[in-house]
Design an enzyme around this catalytic site. Structure first.
Site, PDB file in Angstrom:
ATOM      1  N   ASN A 221     -32.007 -42.792  27.113  1.00  0.00           N
ATOM      2  CA  ASN A 221     -32.784 -41.666  26.571  1.00  0.00           C
ATOM      3  C   ASN A 221     -31.923 -40.576  25.940  1.00  0.00           C
ATOM      4  O   ASN A 221     -32.262 -40.042  24.892  1.00  0.00           O
ATOM      5  CB  ASN A 221     -33.720 -41.089  27.645  1.00  0.00           C
ATOM      6  CG  ASN A 221     -33.000 -40.620  28.874  1.00  0.00           C
ATOM      7  OD1 ASN A 221     -31.968 -41.173  29.246  1.00  0.00           O
ATOM      8  ND2 ASN A 221     -33.517 -39.605  29.510  1.00  0.00           N
TER       9      ASN A 221
ATOM     10  N   GLU B 216     -28.526 -40.350  39.694  1.00  0.00           N
ATOM     11  CA  GLU B 216     -29.504 -39.463  39.058  1.00  0.00           C
ATOM     12  C   GLU B 216     -30.649 -40.369  38.577  1.00  0.00           C
ATOM     13  O   GLU B 216     -30.486 -41.122  37.618  1.00  0.00           O
ATOM     14  CB  GLU B 216     -28.858 -38.699  37.903  1.00  0.00           C
ATOM     15  CG  GLU B 216     -27.727 -37.793  38.403  1.00  0.00           C
ATOM     16  CD  GLU B 216     -26.928 -37.096  37.306  1.00  0.00           C
ATOM     17  OE1 GLU B 216     -26.143 -36.199  37.645  1.00  0.00           O
ATOM     18  OE2 GLU B 216     -27.082 -37.449  36.119  1.00  0.00           O
TER      19      GLU B 216
ATOM     20  N   CYS C  52     -35.644 -37.363  31.860  1.00  0.00           N
ATOM     21  CA  CYS C  52     -36.010 -37.481  33.282  1.00  0.00           C
ATOM     22  C   CYS C  52     -36.617 -36.194  33.809  1.00  0.00           C
ATOM     23  O   CYS C  52     -37.357 -36.213  34.784  1.00  0.00           O
ATOM     24  CB  CYS C  52     -34.775 -37.839  34.089  1.00  0.00           C
ATOM     25  SG  CYS C  52     -33.470 -36.598  33.908  1.00  0.00           S
TER      26      CYS C  52
ATOM     27  N   GLU D 252     -24.039 -33.588  40.690  1.00  0.00           N
ATOM     28  CA  GLU D 252     -22.901 -33.486  39.781  1.00  0.00           C
ATOM     29  C   GLU D 252     -23.029 -32.149  39.062  1.00  0.00           C
ATOM     30  O   GLU D 252     -24.039 -31.465  39.157  1.00  0.00           O
ATOM     31  CB  GLU D 252     -22.862 -34.675  38.818  1.00  0.00           C
ATOM     32  CG  GLU D 252     -22.670 -36.002  39.570  1.00  0.00           C
ATOM     33  CD  GLU D 252     -22.218 -37.178  38.707  1.00  0.00           C
ATOM     34  OE1 GLU D 252     -21.439 -36.973  37.772  1.00  0.00           O
ATOM     35  OE2 GLU D 252     -22.666 -38.305  38.979  1.00  0.00           O
TER      36      GLU D 252
HETATM   37  P1  NAD Z   1     -32.719 -48.549  33.885  1.00  0.00           P
HETATM   38  O1  NAD Z   1     -32.559 -48.247  35.322  1.00  0.00           O
HETATM   39  O2  NAD Z   1     -33.564 -49.677  33.472  1.00  0.00           O
HETATM   40  O3  NAD Z   1     -31.289 -48.819  33.216  1.00  0.00           O
HETATM   41  C1  NAD Z   1     -30.225 -47.900  33.331  1.00  0.00           C
HETATM   42  C2  NAD Z   1     -28.907 -48.641  33.178  1.00  0.00           C
HETATM   43  O4  NAD Z   1     -28.739 -49.523  34.278  1.00  0.00           O
HETATM   44  C3  NAD Z   1     -28.836 -49.510  31.928  1.00  0.00           C
HETATM   45  O5  NAD Z   1     -27.531 -49.426  31.411  1.00  0.00           O
HETATM   46  C4  NAD Z   1     -29.117 -50.906  32.468  1.00  0.00           C
HETATM   47  O6  NAD Z   1     -28.598 -51.941  31.688  1.00  0.00           O
HETATM   48  C5  NAD Z   1     -28.424 -50.833  33.813  1.00  0.00           C
HETATM   49  N1  NAD Z   1     -28.891 -51.780  34.812  1.00  0.00           N
HETATM   50  C6  NAD Z   1     -30.140 -52.287  34.961  1.00  0.00           C
HETATM   51  N2  NAD Z   1     -30.181 -53.118  36.036  1.00  0.00           N
HETATM   52  C7  NAD Z   1     -28.929 -53.128  36.578  1.00  0.00           C
HETATM   53  C8  NAD Z   1     -28.335 -53.777  37.700  1.00  0.00           C
HETATM   54  N3  NAD Z   1     -29.041 -54.595  38.496  1.00  0.00           N
HETATM   55  N4  NAD Z   1     -27.026 -53.550  37.954  1.00  0.00           N
HETATM   56  C9  NAD Z   1     -26.305 -52.720  37.174  1.00  0.00           C
HETATM   57  N5  NAD Z   1     -26.808 -52.085  36.093  1.00  0.00           N
HETATM   58  C10 NAD Z   1     -28.113 -52.280  35.803  1.00  0.00           C
HETATM   59  O7  NAD Z   1     -33.200 -47.177  33.226  1.00  0.00           O
HETATM   60  P2  NAD Z   1     -33.620 -46.918  31.724  1.00  0.00           P
HETATM   61  O8  NAD Z   1     -34.940 -47.578  31.478  1.00  0.00           O
HETATM   62  O9  NAD Z   1     -32.456 -47.260  30.846  1.00  0.00           O
HETATM   63  O10 NAD Z   1     -33.781 -45.319  31.713  1.00  0.00           O
HETATM   64  C11 NAD Z   1     -34.936 -44.659  32.061  1.00  0.00           C
HETATM   65  C12 NAD Z   1     -34.883 -44.220  33.505  1.00  0.00           C
HETATM   66  O11 NAD Z   1     -33.727 -43.412  33.741  1.00  0.00           O
HETATM   67  C13 NAD Z   1     -36.065 -43.351  33.911  1.00  0.00           C
HETATM   68  O12 NAD Z   1     -36.492 -43.729  35.190  1.00  0.00           O
HETATM   69  C14 NAD Z   1     -35.470 -41.952  33.959  1.00  0.00           C
HETATM   70  O13 NAD Z   1     -36.138 -41.036  34.791  1.00  0.00           O
HETATM   71  C15 NAD Z   1     -34.098 -42.230  34.442  1.00  0.00           C
HETATM   72  N6  NAD Z   1     -33.199 -41.124  34.111  1.00  0.00           N
HETATM   73  C16 NAD Z   1     -32.829 -40.244  35.096  1.00  0.00           C
HETATM   74  C17 NAD Z   1     -31.990 -39.159  34.787  1.00  0.00           C
HETATM   75  C18 NAD Z   1     -31.553 -38.149  35.828  1.00  0.00           C
HETATM   76  O14 NAD Z   1     -30.666 -37.354  35.534  1.00  0.00           O
HETATM   77  N7  NAD Z   1     -32.146 -38.111  36.998  1.00  0.00           N
HETATM   78  C19 NAD Z   1     -31.544 -38.997  33.483  1.00  0.00           C
HETATM   79  C20 NAD Z   1     -31.965 -39.907  32.509  1.00  0.00           C
HETATM   80  C21 NAD Z   1     -32.800 -40.981  32.823  1.00  0.00           C
HETATM   81  O1  6OD Z   2     -28.317 -32.070  31.218  1.00  0.00           O
HETATM   82  C1  6OD Z   2     -27.759 -32.839  32.001  1.00  0.00           C
HETATM   83  O2  6OD Z   2     -26.605 -32.637  32.423  1.00  0.00           O
HETATM   84  C2  6OD Z   2     -28.466 -34.037  32.470  1.00  0.00           C
HETATM   85  N1  6OD Z   2     -27.809 -34.808  33.366  1.00  0.00           N
HETATM   86  C3  6OD Z   2     -29.691 -34.330  31.993  1.00  0.00           C
HETATM   87  C4  6OD Z   2     -30.481 -35.422  32.372  1.00  0.00           C
HETATM   88  C5  6OD Z   2     -31.584 -35.677  31.660  1.00  0.00           C
HETATM   89  C6  6OD Z   2     -32.429 -36.772  31.960  1.00  0.00           C
HETATM   90  O3  6OD Z   2     -32.940 -37.478  31.130  1.00  0.00           O
END
Ligand code: NAD
Ligand code: 6OD
Length: 489
Positions: free
Chosen positions: A158, A257, A291, A470
């Site tokens: 994202n 995260e 997120c 972090e």
């Molecule tokens: P995802 O969990 O599907 O994938 C994230 C990463 O993990 C990708 O690089 C993927 O290839 C890898 N991955 C998937 N399965 C794996 C495994 N078994 N072992 C190792 N790596 C693996 O997430 P997404 O669809 O790419 O992103 C969207 C999600 O990320 C949403 O749930 C969103 O809320 C979350 N997100 C959280 C934050 C935060 O700061 N809390 C920030 C951004 C996105």
């Molecule tokens: O702003 C940041 O440092 C951060 N980790 C944002 C995360 C956004 C989630 O999609």
């Protein structure tokens, strides 16, 4: 034009195509056409990357003093600024996000991430205690910080460069080497960053990139590799859980995260116009794919209709289209597969009794955008916290609005979730703002704003939203181990 190739980056080199067994297509979410072919890293290439990282930690990078590391990282920031438009173009090619956002948020934050963590780590001190002993003598205790070693960095699609550099900058500043696995949806900026690190003189192997998928591919090979000393991950809760299980046998440090189902609480004393501006950002920024985005809005009954109508008007005014066109505010979702998931929630909400105030489907756009992952910004009323669209993370441009009467009721509704990432409170009564924000069961609570960041502050979630913090010295704590030295004086 033939699609470009995105390469693995190992030991300071982009890998030759002949050394790679398989490739996968990257689909442009704007048009649906193939925009790149990406080298997939197999077990052998992942192993090469981990070994290159180990050599860097035990060699040139490990021998580089902290002050010099931070100077190099400031040069990385300068070099990203010089190649700013290359990064903007690469990020747009992968995500389809509007050019203003790519410039003002994604790439600008990459620069800031390197500068901020260089400053934090360069000025970090050590803990020491002078201990009085029974015999009248003293002992000196001081804690030495050491890098973890080789850190696996796994990030989502994202905010690809922003989230990658948010982890890579402090990890490198602390003296670690990293092996990065970007999302299969957004491989480009990670490899481009490798070029920049080499250009400014970061030693080979300190930064490595392996491309591929999760299970059965580069992600799984990386987290299962015995040469990894820690894993920092941003992504979905389900993947976090799988990575936690894979990390358990070697008891490695992890920082997670994860997802969110974030609430906004609007009180009837809120400044309506600025609240509507804030809610518009918090629901629709990056097409709802942040997120921290708000998917639940609790509004005090006296202003409920005004907020629903005002937000719906702003949603209708969003302009979907070509990321480079002037006036475009909103890009597509990352993929048509993700759109299927979001559309399933649009249908489920209606089956659950929602009234769709605006949106609810796929927009009609110009012919050249027909194959893209476009979706309408959407608002619902009529749902409750018992309905799945109000409990599960959707990760699209959508929110449900629910009325409430009392402050206590609003706090209960907002905290009624298994997630705990972020919340926002909208009120002109600042005492109430502090009071309610402090009671939010989340990692980050904003009052009269949303996603306003100071990179020295702790960032992370509770519950299903993650483990650890972090940011600033919190990152120093994760990316180092401490050895306490006790000297009898
Ligand atoms: P995802 O969990 O599907 O994938 C994230 C990463 O993990 C990708 O690089 C993927 O290839 C890898 N991955 C998937 N399965 C794996 C495994 N078994 N072992 C190792 N790596 C693996 O997430 P997404 O669809 O790419 O992103 C969207 C999600 O990320 C949403 O749930 C969103 O809320 C979350 N997100 C959280 C934050 C935060 O700061 N809390 C920030 C951004 C996105
Ligand atoms: O702003 C940041 O440092 C951060 N980790 C944002 C995360 C956004 C989630 O999609």
């Amino acid at each position: 034009m033939a699609p470009r190739t995105v390469r693995n980056f190992i030991g300071g080199q982009a890998i030759e195509d002949g050394a790679v067994a398989s490739f996968f297509d990257k689909i442009d979410p704007v048009s649906g056409s193939v925009s790149a072919r990406v080298q997939e890293a197999d077990r052998r290439l992942v192993d090469d990357a981990v070994r290159a990282a180990r050599r860097a930690v035990e060699g040139a990078w490990g021998a580089t003093p902290a002050g010099q590391r931070c100077t190099l990282l400031r040069r990385v920031a300068d070099r990203i600024e010089e190649r700013f438009e290359d990064f903007v173009a690469a990020e747009i090619a992968d995500t389809g996000k509007p050019v203003t956002q790519a410039r003002e948020l994604d790439v600008a934050r990459a620069v800031l991430n390197f500068r901020s963590f260089a400053d934090t780590i360069a000025s970090a001190g050590q803990t020491s205690f002078l201990t009085d002993l029974a015999n009248g003598r003293q002992a000196l205790n001081y804690a030495m910080r050491k890098p973890l070693g080789v850190v696996a960095v796994i990030v989502p699609w994202n905010l690809p460069l922003l989230l990658l550099t948010w982890k890579v900058a402090p990890a490198l500043a602390c003296g670690n080497a990293v092996v990065v696995k970007p999302s299969e949806e957004t491989p480009s900026t990670a490899t481009l960053l490798g070029e920049v690190l080499t250009e400014v003189g970061i030693p080979d192997g300190a930064y490595n990139v392996v491309h591929g998928f999760g299970a059965g591919s580069a992600g799984e090979f990386l987290v299962g590799h015995p040469g990894i000393d820690g894993v920092t991950f941003t992504g979905s809760t389900a993947t976090g859980s799988a990575i936690m299980a894979a990390s358990a046998p070697r008891v490695r440090p992890i920082s997670f995260e994860l997802g969110g189902k974030n609430a906004a609480i609007v009180f009837d004393d809120a400044d309506i116009e600025s609240t509507l501006d804030g809610l518009t950002r918090s629901v629709f920024a990056n097409t709802g794919q942040v997120c921290l985005c708000t998917e639940r809005i609790y509004v005090q009954r006296g202003v409920f209709e005004e907020i629903v109508e005002g937000l719906a008007a702003r949603a209708r005014a969003l302009t979907l289209g070509n990321p480079y066109a002037e006036g475009t505010t909103t890009g597509p979702l990352i993929s048509t597969a993700h759109r299927q998931k979001v559309l399933a929630y649009y249908a489920l909400a209606e089956e659950s009794g929602a009234k769709t105030i605006v949106g609810g489907g796929v927009p009609t756009l110009a012919d050249d955008l027909n194959g893209g992952a476009w979706i309408e910004p959407t608002l619902w009323t009529g749902l409750t916290n018992a309905d799945r669209p109000m409990r599960e993370e959707i990760f699209g441009p959508v929110a449900g609005l629910v009325p409430f009467d009392t402050e206590e009721e609003a706090i209960g509704l907002a905290n009624d979730t298994d997630y705990g990432l972020a919340a926002s409170v909208w009120t002109t009564n600042l005492s109430r703002g502090h009071r309610v924000a402090q009671r939010m069961n989340v990692g980050m609570a904003w009052v009269n704003t949303w996603y306003l960041r100071d990179l020295r502050s702790p960032f992370g979630g509770v519950g299903l939203s993650g483990i650890g913090r972090e940011g600033g010295t919190n990152s120093l704590d994760f990316y180092t181990e401490q050895t306490n030295v006790c000297v009898q004086l």
